[in-house]
Design a protein around this motif. Structure first.
Motif, PDB file in Angstrom:
ATOM      1  N   CYS A  51      -7.595  -9.184   2.686  1.00 60.34           N
ATOM      2  CA  CYS A  51      -7.480  -7.791   3.095  1.00 60.34           C
ATOM      3  C   CYS A  51      -7.670  -7.727   4.608  1.00 60.34           C
ATOM      4  O   CYS A  51      -8.627  -8.278   5.145  1.00 60.34           O
ATOM      5  N   LYS A  52      -6.753  -7.053   5.290  1.00 57.95           N
ATOM      6  CA  LYS A  52      -6.838  -6.985   6.757  1.00 57.95           C
ATOM      7  C   LYS A  52      -7.901  -6.017   7.256  1.00 57.95           C
ATOM      8  O   LYS A  52      -8.236  -6.016   8.435  1.00 57.95           O
ATOM      9  N   TRP A  53      -8.477  -5.213   6.362  1.00 54.61           N
ATOM     10  CA  TRP A  53      -9.537  -4.294   6.763  1.00 54.61           C
ATOM     11  C   TRP A  53     -10.713  -5.088   7.312  1.00 54.61           C
ATOM     12  O   TRP A  53     -11.057  -6.148   6.819  1.00 54.61           O
ATOM     13  N   GLU A  54     -11.315  -4.579   8.356  1.00 60.03           N
ATOM     14  CA  GLU A  54     -12.472  -5.198   9.008  1.00 60.03           C
ATOM     15  C   GLU A  54     -12.179  -6.601   9.525  1.00 60.03           C
ATOM     16  O   GLU A  54     -13.013  -7.500   9.468  1.00 60.03           O
ATOM     17  N   THR A  55     -10.965  -6.788  10.035  1.00 63.41           N
ATOM     18  CA  THR A  55     -10.569  -8.040  10.673  1.00 63.41           C
ATOM     19  C   THR A  55      -9.785  -7.720  11.936  1.00 63.41           C
ATOM     20  O   THR A  55      -9.310  -6.599  12.110  1.00 63.41           O
ATOM     21  N   PRO A  56      -9.569  -8.695  12.814  1.00 66.76           N
ATOM     22  CA  PRO A  56      -8.737  -8.465  13.995  1.00 66.76           C
ATOM     23  C   PRO A  56      -7.271  -8.176  13.664  1.00 66.76           C
ATOM     24  O   PRO A  56      -6.510  -7.779  14.532  1.00 66.76           O
ATOM     25  N   PHE A  57      -6.860  -8.334  12.406  1.00 66.93           N
ATOM     26  CA  PHE A  57      -5.492  -8.001  12.010  1.00 66.93           C
ATOM     27  C   PHE A  57      -5.304  -6.496  11.866  1.00 66.93           C
ATOM     28  O   PHE A  57      -4.199  -6.018  11.698  1.00 66.93           O
ATOM     29  N   GLU A  58      -6.380  -5.748  11.916  1.00 64.21           N
ATOM     30  CA  GLU A  58      -6.371  -4.293  12.026  1.00 64.21           C
ATOM     31  C   GLU A  58      -7.322  -3.980  13.180  1.00 64.21           C
ATOM     32  O   GLU A  58      -8.457  -3.560  12.987  1.00 64.21           O
ATOM     33  N   PRO A  59      -6.883  -4.245  14.421  1.00 63.34           N
ATOM     34  CA  PRO A  59      -7.786  -4.437  15.560  1.00 63.34           C
ATOM     35  C   PRO A  59      -8.629  -3.267  16.034  1.00 63.34           C
ATOM     36  O   PRO A  59      -9.632  -3.485  16.685  1.00 63.34           O
ATOM     37  N   PHE A  60      -8.303  -2.059  15.768  1.00 68.90           N
ATOM     38  CA  PHE A  60      -9.039  -0.970  16.406  1.00 68.90           C
ATOM     39  C   PHE A  60      -9.813  -0.103  15.425  1.00 68.90           C
ATOM     40  O   PHE A  60     -10.064   1.054  15.680  1.00 68.90           O
ATOM     41  N   LEU A  61     -10.205  -0.678  14.292  1.00 68.45           N
ATOM     42  CA  LEU A  61     -10.897   0.112  13.287  1.00 68.45           C
ATOM     43  C   LEU A  61     -12.003  -0.710  12.639  1.00 68.45           C
ATOM     44  O   LEU A  61     -11.744  -1.675  11.940  1.00 68.45           O
TER      45      LEU A  61
ATOM     46  N   GLY B 235     -17.395  -9.053   3.402  1.00 71.13           N
ATOM     47  CA  GLY B 235     -17.157  -7.720   2.868  1.00 71.13           C
ATOM     48  C   GLY B 235     -15.787  -7.570   2.249  1.00 71.13           C
ATOM     49  O   GLY B 235     -15.351  -8.392   1.451  1.00 71.13           O
ATOM     50  N   ILE B 236     -15.104  -6.537   2.632  1.00 67.74           N
ATOM     51  CA  ILE B 236     -13.815  -6.183   2.057  1.00 67.74           C
ATOM     52  C   ILE B 236     -12.754  -7.253   2.297  1.00 67.74           C
ATOM     53  O   ILE B 236     -11.954  -7.542   1.425  1.00 67.74           O
ATOM     54  N   SER B 237     -12.743  -7.854   3.482  1.00 67.48           N
ATOM     55  CA  SER B 237     -11.671  -8.801   3.817  1.00 67.48           C
ATOM     56  C   SER B 237     -11.687 -10.042   2.944  1.00 67.48           C
ATOM     57  O   SER B 237     -10.643 -10.618   2.652  1.00 67.48           O
ATOM     58  N   GLY B 238     -12.868 -10.483   2.558  1.00 68.51           N
ATOM     59  CA  GLY B 238     -12.974 -11.719   1.792  1.00 68.51           C
ATOM     60  C   GLY B 238     -12.988 -12.954   2.673  1.00 68.51           C
ATOM     61  O   GLY B 238     -13.134 -14.064   2.183  1.00 68.51           O
ATOM     62  N   LEU B 239     -12.853 -12.778   4.000  1.00 69.71           N
ATOM     63  CA  LEU B 239     -12.882 -13.915   4.923  1.00 69.71           C
ATOM     64  C   LEU B 239     -14.325 -14.277   5.250  1.00 69.71           C
ATOM     65  O   LEU B 239     -15.194 -13.414   5.308  1.00 69.71           O
TER      66      LEU B 239
END
Length: 105
Positions: A12-22, A88-92
């Motif tokens: 999931c891109k949430w809370e990662t640099p792949f969704e950089p400004f959030l 968290g959400i990203s799983g990374l």
């Protein structure tokens, strides 16, 4: 993010640099041990994440992105250690830390 396996992987891109400004997902610490202030937006999310929130990585492939820390953090000239806190959400998994030097204008 590198996929060293023989199967398709996704995160999931949430809370990662792949969704950089959030969201706050980086730890930025100066040499005195002070954390840079997070100044960016936070978001409440619907759960579970919709399908378009995921990035797929083919076997033995990788994805990368570029983002500007200064858009979400109050960073003054100095030396810092930066680390993705992830999970968290990203799983990374949290990442390796890097050292940076921010120069004045």
């Amino acid at each position: 993010m590198a996929n060293h396996s023989d199967t398709m992987q996704r995160f999931c891109k949430w809370e990662t640099p792949f969704e950089p400004f959030l969201g706050k997902y980086m730890e930025i610490i100066d040499v005195q041990g002070n954390e840079a202030e997070f100044t960016g937006p936070m978001a409440k999310r619907m759960m579970p994440p919709p399908e378009e929130s995921y990035i797929q990585v083919s076997p033995h492939d990788s994805v990368s992105t570029v983002f500007n820390l200064a858009k979400n953090y109050s960073i003054k000239p100095g030396k810092y250690t930066v680390k993705y806190t992830g999970g968290g959400i990203s799983g990374l998994e949290p990442g390796n830390e890097i050292k940076i030097v921010v120069l004045g204008k």
